[in-house]
Design a protein around this motif. Structure first.
Motif, mmCIF file in Angstrom:
data_model
loop_
_atom_site.group_PDB
_atom_site.id
_atom_site.type_symbol
_atom_site.label_atom_id
_atom_site.label_comp_id
_atom_site.label_asym_id
_atom_site.label_seq_id
_atom_site.Cartn_x
_atom_site.Cartn_y
_atom_site.Cartn_z
ATOM 1 N N ASP A 1 0.831 -1.212 0.000
ATOM 2 C CA ASP A 1 0.000 0.000 0.000
ATOM 3 C C ASP A 1 0.867 1.264 0.000
ATOM 4 O OD1 ASP A 1 -2.253 -1.564 0.013
ATOM 5 O OD2 ASP A 1 -2.594 -1.395 2.175
ATOM 6 N N PHE A 2 1.943 1.247 0.784
ATOM 7 C CA PHE A 2 2.846 2.407 0.822
ATOM 8 C C PHE A 2 3.482 2.642 -0.543
ATOM 9 C CE2 PHE A 2 7.417 3.500 1.254
ATOM 10 C CZ PHE A 2 7.256 4.853 1.502
ATOM 11 N N MET A 3 3.913 1.575 -1.213
ATOM 12 C CA MET A 3 4.522 1.715 -2.534
ATOM 13 C C MET A 3 3.537 2.316 -3.529
ATOM 14 S SD MET A 3 6.485 -1.947 -2.419
ATOM 15 C CE MET A 3 6.787 -2.045 -4.150
ATOM 16 N N VAL A 4 2.284 1.897 -3.469
ATOM 17 C CA VAL A 4 1.262 2.456 -4.360
ATOM 18 C C VAL A 4 1.085 3.949 -4.097
ATOM 19 C CG1 VAL A 4 -1.206 2.444 -4.890
ATOM 20 C CG2 VAL A 4 0.036 0.275 -4.698
ATOM 21 N N ALA A 5 1.059 4.338 -2.823
ATOM 22 C CA ALA A 5 0.892 5.760 -2.494
ATOM 23 C C ALA A 5 2.055 6.586 -3.026
ATOM 24 C CB ALA A 5 0.773 5.920 -0.976
ATOM 25 N N LEU A 6 3.268 6.068 -2.911
ATOM 26 C CA LEU A 6 4.440 6.833 -3.335
ATOM 27 C C LEU A 6 4.501 6.985 -4.849
ATOM 28 C CD1 LEU A 6 6.956 8.342 -2.657
ATOM 29 C CD2 LEU A 6 8.174 6.201 -2.387
ATOM 30 N N VAL A 7 4.265 5.894 -5.596
ATOM 31 C CA VAL A 7 4.349 6.022 -7.052
ATOM 32 C C VAL A 7 3.212 6.888 -7.601
ATOM 33 C CG1 VAL A 7 5.506 3.796 -7.262
ATOM 34 C CG2 VAL A 7 3.025 3.913 -7.548
ATOM 35 N N SER A 8 2.122 7.018 -6.842
ATOM 36 C CA SER A 8 1.003 7.849 -7.293
ATOM 37 C C SER A 8 1.345 9.326 -7.278
ATOM 38 C CB SER A 8 -0.230 7.594 -6.421
ATOM 39 O OG SER A 8 -0.665 6.254 -6.532
ATOM 40 N N ALA A 9 2.429 9.705 -6.596
ATOM 41 C CA ALA A 9 2.848 11.108 -6.561
ATOM 42 C C ALA A 9 3.603 11.515 -7.817
ATOM 43 C CB ALA A 9 3.717 11.354 -5.329
ATOM 44 N N PHE A 10 3.910 10.553 -8.692
ATOM 45 C CA PHE A 10 4.727 10.817 -9.878
ATOM 46 C C PHE A 10 3.942 10.548 -11.149
ATOM 47 C CE2 PHE A 10 7.712 9.827 -6.530
ATOM 48 C CZ PHE A 10 8.741 10.738 -6.719
ATOM 49 N N ASP A 11 4.360 11.199 -12.231
ATOM 50 C CA ASP A 11 3.877 10.843 -13.556
ATOM 51 C C ASP A 11 4.693 9.648 -14.040
ATOM 52 O OD1 ASP A 11 1.904 12.629 -13.839
ATOM 53 O OD2 ASP A 11 3.026 14.062 -15.046
ATOM 54 N N ILE A 12 3.995 8.585 -14.457
ATOM 55 C CA ILE A 12 4.663 7.370 -14.887
ATOM 56 C C ILE A 12 4.720 7.349 -16.409
ATOM 57 C CG2 ILE A 12 4.636 4.847 -14.766
ATOM 58 C CD1 ILE A 12 5.049 6.310 -12.076
ATOM 59 N N GLY A 13 5.867 7.003 -16.954
ATOM 60 C CA GLY A 13 5.992 6.930 -18.407
ATOM 61 C C GLY A 13 7.402 6.562 -18.800
ATOM 62 N N GLU A 14 7.559 6.123 -20.039
ATOM 63 C CA GLU A 14 8.879 5.719 -20.522
ATOM 64 C C GLU A 14 9.860 6.866 -20.465
ATOM 65 O OE1 GLU A 14 10.853 3.430 -24.391
ATOM 66 O OE2 GLU A 14 8.730 4.010 -24.393
ATOM 67 N N ASP A 15 9.398 8.089 -20.744
ATOM 68 C CA ASP A 15 10.257 9.270 -20.703
ATOM 69 C C ASP A 15 10.022 10.095 -19.454
ATOM 70 O OD1 ASP A 15 11.363 8.637 -23.207
ATOM 71 O OD2 ASP A 15 9.631 9.536 -24.214
ATOM 72 N N LYS A 16 9.279 9.531 -18.494
ATOM 73 C CA LYS A 16 9.010 10.245 -17.250
ATOM 74 C C LYS A 16 9.583 9.433 -16.098
ATOM 75 C CE LYS A 16 4.912 12.442 -19.238
ATOM 76 N NZ LYS A 16 3.448 12.659 -19.133
ATOM 77 N N THR A 17 8.751 9.117 -15.112
ATOM 78 C CA THR A 17 9.239 8.308 -14.002
ATOM 79 C C THR A 17 9.110 6.826 -14.331
ATOM 80 O OG1 THR A 17 8.852 9.925 -12.285
ATOM 81 C CG2 THR A 17 8.780 7.640 -11.619
ATOM 82 N N ARG A 18 10.183 6.095 -14.092
ATOM 83 C CA ARG A 18 10.181 4.635 -14.215
ATOM 84 C C ARG A 18 10.319 4.039 -12.817
ATOM 85 N NH1 ARG A 18 14.100 3.071 -19.358
ATOM 86 N NH2 ARG A 18 13.067 4.363 -20.940
ATOM 87 N N VAL A 19 9.648 2.903 -12.594
ATOM 88 C CA VAL A 19 9.649 2.274 -11.269
ATOM 89 C C VAL A 19 10.026 0.807 -11.407
ATOM 90 C CG1 VAL A 19 8.268 1.678 -9.244
ATOM 91 C CG2 VAL A 19 7.913 3.880 -10.391
ATOM 92 N N GLY A 20 10.888 0.342 -10.501
ATOM 93 C CA GLY A 20 11.229 -1.069 -10.403
ATOM 94 C C GLY A 20 11.064 -1.534 -8.970
ATOM 95 N N VAL A 21 10.827 -2.836 -8.765
ATOM 96 C CA VAL A 21 10.673 -3.408 -7.431
ATOM 97 C C VAL A 21 11.529 -4.658 -7.322
ATOM 98 C CG1 VAL A 21 9.093 -4.394 -5.735
ATOM 99 C CG2 VAL A 21 8.343 -2.485 -7.173
ATOM 100 N N VAL A 22 12.304 -4.731 -6.244
ATOM 101 C CA VAL A 22 13.130 -5.902 -5.939
ATOM 102 C C VAL A 22 12.768 -6.355 -4.525
ATOM 103 C CG1 VAL A 22 15.478 -6.752 -5.598
ATOM 104 C CG2 VAL A 22 14.994 -5.131 -7.450
ATOM 105 N N GLN A 23 12.479 -7.649 -4.351
ATOM 106 C CA GLN A 23 12.178 -8.207 -3.035
ATOM 107 C C GLN A 23 13.335 -9.096 -2.611
ATOM 108 O OE1 GLN A 23 8.699 -10.776 -0.665
ATOM 109 N NE2 GLN A 23 8.506 -10.408 -2.855
ATOM 110 N N TYR A 24 13.680 -9.028 -1.327
ATOM 111 C CA TYR A 24 14.812 -9.819 -0.854
ATOM 112 C C TYR A 24 14.474 -10.512 0.453
ATOM 113 C CZ TYR A 24 15.933 -6.390 2.792
ATOM 114 O OH TYR A 24 15.894 -5.591 3.902
#
Length: 891
Positions: free
Chosen positions: A160-183
């Motif tokens: 839920d926290f990750m969803v809230a944070l990425v929602s603050a940005f414009d997502i796009g190939e030439d805008k914000t890109r997001v990746g997730v790694v779990q360990y």
């Protein structure tokens, strides 16, 4: 004598102009602007006809915002001005430059008006929304703890926290890109930066991330980001801000400091979020500085929502700062301060400033005249210079003075003042219409000491002076004599009657060269030029204007007296070293390194005010200037190129002129240093991989020296210069080693890079899992011991048909465990893992089944024991419920 006075004033005024005449670089032409959208404008121009090496473009907003300056290659004829602000007027200038000087700038003005053509209304509205100001330009990666201690339910709070944070940005190939790694025990990429470019797809992907489970190997996971995630193949982009957010609920089971430093060293801004029992010291080791903006901690998972707005604010702010640093391609350079102008004359201004607090390579000075057609002066000085007397300025001219701190090609914001040069004290003109008669002879020094560059200036000066007279046999007659060892009449007084013909002759007479016999030339003028046969007129004033550098090889006092006795008015215009100033002597170089050396000299004359040290790469290159006071006779020149020969000149500066230069050359040494960023990876019980970032300079090879810290044999291996890692083998298990990487150069070894590594302890898995003594609610597990120093055994049991996984741990010296509270007649999937200090071994898997409940031959469900010595159950024999009590221990 009115004619003589006019001639004198003309000579004095023109002398001030003489030294400023230079062959100028032509500027570009046809400057044009085309609005692309609300933040970007295309700028185009035509290239000048003469050869250049580049363009310098300056963008200045009229609202006192930051000035941008950048350079482009000579083949470029257009560029995009980005990140502009609507309704702000900008003044844009472009100048071309070659290896020596810069053209006059060409200016343009532009404003992107709100609601202008090509800008849709929705874009205007969107631009006014409060959001992360640079949401379209960042690579954001979450590193999420998925270990057993988190728990499946709590893992949902993280998503839920990750969803809230990425929602603050414009997502796009030439805008914000997001990746997730779990360990956990190992590291797993959920998705890379180049996988989801739409907000909805990204949020859906985050919500689908499965909980992993395992141990908490945070350091290994951070290193995984360096090696596998912030890479071009995984979607990371050059020139974009980079952010990692590490979320963990406990203390790492491995080393985090070195991997975290590696992550920050590749330009990633790191934030850490700790939950429950997370180690505060460890969170600070992971995150960027300052900790106050990058480290967050909450007591429970449901407390994340209380601080997520603060985290979003700091992440947005951090990305904004990164983008500001990336605009110039480099880190932000702090500007100098306290710029002051002193010692202002008609042709020079001395400026002083306080140094920049950044590590810089020098300063760039701009003197921009606030008048059309004025010449802009651009100078580069060394990083230790904080004062300079700038000469060859135009009289009575206001200048905008900018001083930039430079780190390579990256400028700071400028510090700026306005200052005006003084007027020339004597300002009288010989205007046409005034009844002026005179025979004027220009006696021009054409000796070798003048030099071809100054000779070009003399021609320009003569042309300006001639145009101020009315030329005719009844007005002003001009003669030109050039002298060196011998005098030579270029043309006599009665040769030309038109000003155009005189100018043509001035622009074509040759530079002859030779020694400097001024006295002999004056005698020649008196005997051979001011004579009737060459056009000299009786009862007409005679004027001779001498243009010389003052270095006469013969006596000229007596010939000058005879000229004046012949009613010839003499005026002298000094060129270059008209007064013989004493130069510096005995140049010596010392303390030579790969990027600096010290230049020393013997003092010049007692009246010297300061010394200028000019230096540049001997074959081409930009010239730099360092100014030191007269009390100093040495200076250390820094930020030089390795293995490069520099031409150095030391010039003594006097109140009204400069001494001749003292020249020399010195060559810097090769670069020698240490490798960086020691990395230890792929540890086994008898080997590990050592990696490093290359040392500077021309390395011949690398030598690796290693030994156990507890004592033992010291060994070494050698690898080629292009290697970046090697595997050290045949090591002792569970042992800490000291490792040094030493670069070797042609001139000897460089500095070593030393660190520590540890081989793995022997780890394995238990053997021969056995299930025995099963009842309706219990079963006993037994296994063969795992190898090595087992600290605990970790047991999980899950109903095969589906249900909650339960877990339990036992001591490392135990090889059996009775599992209780099981469901009757149920088959369980069982795992037993050995937990070591360095992590977990592989799990041993098996299955076991509890018994069915039977009482007096009746199948029962939910049996349990120990109800005051009786069995209690519900039967399934009848439709109703029958309670049966049976004495467990009959008396």
């Amino acid at each position: 004598m009115k004619t003589a006075l006019c001639s004198a004033v003309a000579a004095l005024c023109a002398a001030a102009f003489l030294s400023s005449i230079e062959a100028e670089v032509n500027p570009p032409s046809d400057l044009n602007f085309t609005i692309i959208d609300e933040r970007n404008v295309q700028m185009s121009w035509k290239r000048p006809p003469d050869p250049i090496v580049g363009y310098r473009i300056t963008v200045v907003p009229t609202n006192d915002g930051p000035t941008k300056e950048f350079t482009l290659s000579p083949s470029t004829t257009q560029t995009v001005l980005s990140d502009l602000i609507a309704d702000i007027e900008y003044v844009v200038s472009i100048a071309s430059y070659d290896e020596r000087e810069e053209s006059l700038p060409v200016f343009g003005q532009l404003t992107i008006q709100t609601g202008g053509p090509g800008i849709p209304d929705e874009k205007k509205v969107e631009a006014q929304l409060q959001r992360c100001s640079i949401s379209a330009m960042t690579d954001l990666v979450f590193l999420v703890d998925g270990s057993w201690s988190v728990g499946r339910n709590n893992f949902g709070y993280i998503l839920d926290f990750m969803v809230a944070l990425v929602s603050a940005f414009d997502i796009g190939e030439d805008k914000t890109r997001v990746g997730v790694v779990q360990y956990s025990s190992d590291t797993r990429t959920e998705f890379n930066l180049n996988q989801y470019f739409r907000r909805r797809d990204l949020i859906d992907a985050i919500k689908r991330i499965p909980y992993k489970g395992g141990n908490t190997m945070t350091g290994e996971a951070i290193d995984y980001l360096v090696q596998n995630t912030f890479t071009e193949s995984a979607g990371a982009r050059k020139g974009f801000p980079k952010v990692a957010i590490v979320i963990t609920d406990g203390k790492a089971q491995d080393e985090v400091e070195i991997p975290a430093r590696e992550l920050r060293n590749i330009g990633v801004e790191v934030f850490s979020l700790g939950i429950k029992a997370a180690d505060a010291k460890e969170l600070k080791l992971i995150a960027s500085q300052p900790s106050l903006k990058h480290v967050f901690n909450v007591a429970n998972f449901d407390g994340i929502v209380d601080i997520q707005n603060e985290i979003i604010l700091q992440v947005c702010s951090g990305v904004d700062e990164q983008l500001g640093e990336l605009v110039s391609g480099e880190e932000v350079v702090e500007p100098p301060s306290n710029l002051v102008a002193t010692q202002i004359s008609s042709k020079s201004i001395r400026i002083t400033w306080d140094p920049s607090t950044s590590q810089i390579t020098g300063y760039r000075l701009q003197f921009i005249p606030m008048m059309a057609g004025g010449k802009q002066h651009v100078l580069s000085v060394g990083p230790q210079t904080t004062a300079l007397n700038v000469k060859d300025l135009s009289p009575d001219t206001e200048y905008q003075i900018n001083v930039y701190a430079m780190k390579g090609l990256t400028p700071s914001e400028p510090i700026t003042i306005m200052e005006k040069t003084q007027q020339v004290k004597v300002q009288v003109e010989c205007s046409r219409g005034v009844d002026v008669k005179a025979d004027v002879v220009f006696l021009v020094d054409g000796s070798y000491s003048i030099g071809i560059a100054n000779f070009v200036k003399v021609r320009a000066f003569l042309e300006v002076l001639v145009k101020s007279f009315e030329i005719s046999p009844r007005k002003v007659q001009i003669s030109l004599v050039q002298y060196s060892r011998d005098p030579h009449m270029e043309f006599s007084l009665n040769r030309y009657n038109r000003v155009e013909d005189i100018i043509q002759a001035i622009n074509t007479f040759p530079y002859r060269g030779g020694s400097t016999n001024t006295g002999k030339a004056m005698t020649y003028v008196r005997e051979k030029v001011f004579v009737t046969s060459k056009g000299s007129r009786p009862n007409v004033p005679r004027v001779m204007i001498l243009i010389t550098d003052g270095k006469s090889s013969d006596a000229f006092k007596e010939p000058a007296i005879k000229l004046r006795d012949a009613d010839v008015e003499i005026f002298a215009v000094g060129v270059k070293d008209a007064v013989p100033y004493v130069p510096a002597r005995n140049m010596v170089f010392s303390n030579v390194t790969s990027d600096s050396f010290k230049v020393s000299w013997s003092a010049a004359g007692s009246e010297v005010l300061s010394y200028l040290i000019k230096y540049k790469v001997a074959v081409g290159g930009e010239e730099f200037i360092v100014s030191v006071p007269a009390s100093s006779t040495s200076s250390v020149l820094t930020n030089l190129l390795p293995e490069t020969t520099y031409a150095v000149s030391v010039i003594s500066e006097y109140e009204d002129g400069d001494g001749p230069p003292l020249d020399g050359e010195e060559t810097t040494l090769e670069v020698k240093g240490a490798p960086r960023n020691l990395r230890i990876t792929d540890e086994t019980t008898d080997s590990f991989v050592v990696g490093w970032t290359p040392a500077p300079g021309n390395v011949l090879r690398y030598r690796l020296v290693y030994r156990p810290l507890t004592g033992g044999e010291r060994r070494q291996v050698t690898v080629s210069a292009n290697e970046r890692s090697t595997t050290l083998q045949n090591l002792i298990q569970d042992t800490r080693y000291e490792v040094s990487v030493i670069p070797e150069y042609q001139s000897g070894p460089g500095n070593s890079l030393t660190g520590y590594a540890k081989t793995d302890e022997v780890r394995g898995n238990p053997r021969n899992l056995r299930v025995s003594d099963a009842t309706t609610s219990t079963m006993k597990l037994s296994w063969g011991a795992a190898p090595g120093k087992v600290q605990q055994y970790f047991i999980t049991y899950t109903p095969v048909a589906g249900g909650e996984t339960k877990e339990v741990t036992v001591r490392g010296d135990t090889t059996s465990k009775v599992l209780k509270g099981l469901d009757q007649a149920t088959r369980y999937a069982l795992t037993v893992s050995a937990l070591y200090a360095s992590g977990a071994g592989e799990a041993l898997s098996g299955e076991g089944e509890t018994l069915e409940g039977l009482i007096n031959g009746v199948k029962v469900s939910h049996p349990f024991e120990n109800f005051q010595g009786f069995y209690y159950a519900e039967t399934e024999k009848c439709s109703g419920t029958i309670f049966v009590l049976e004495n467990k221990h009959p008396v």
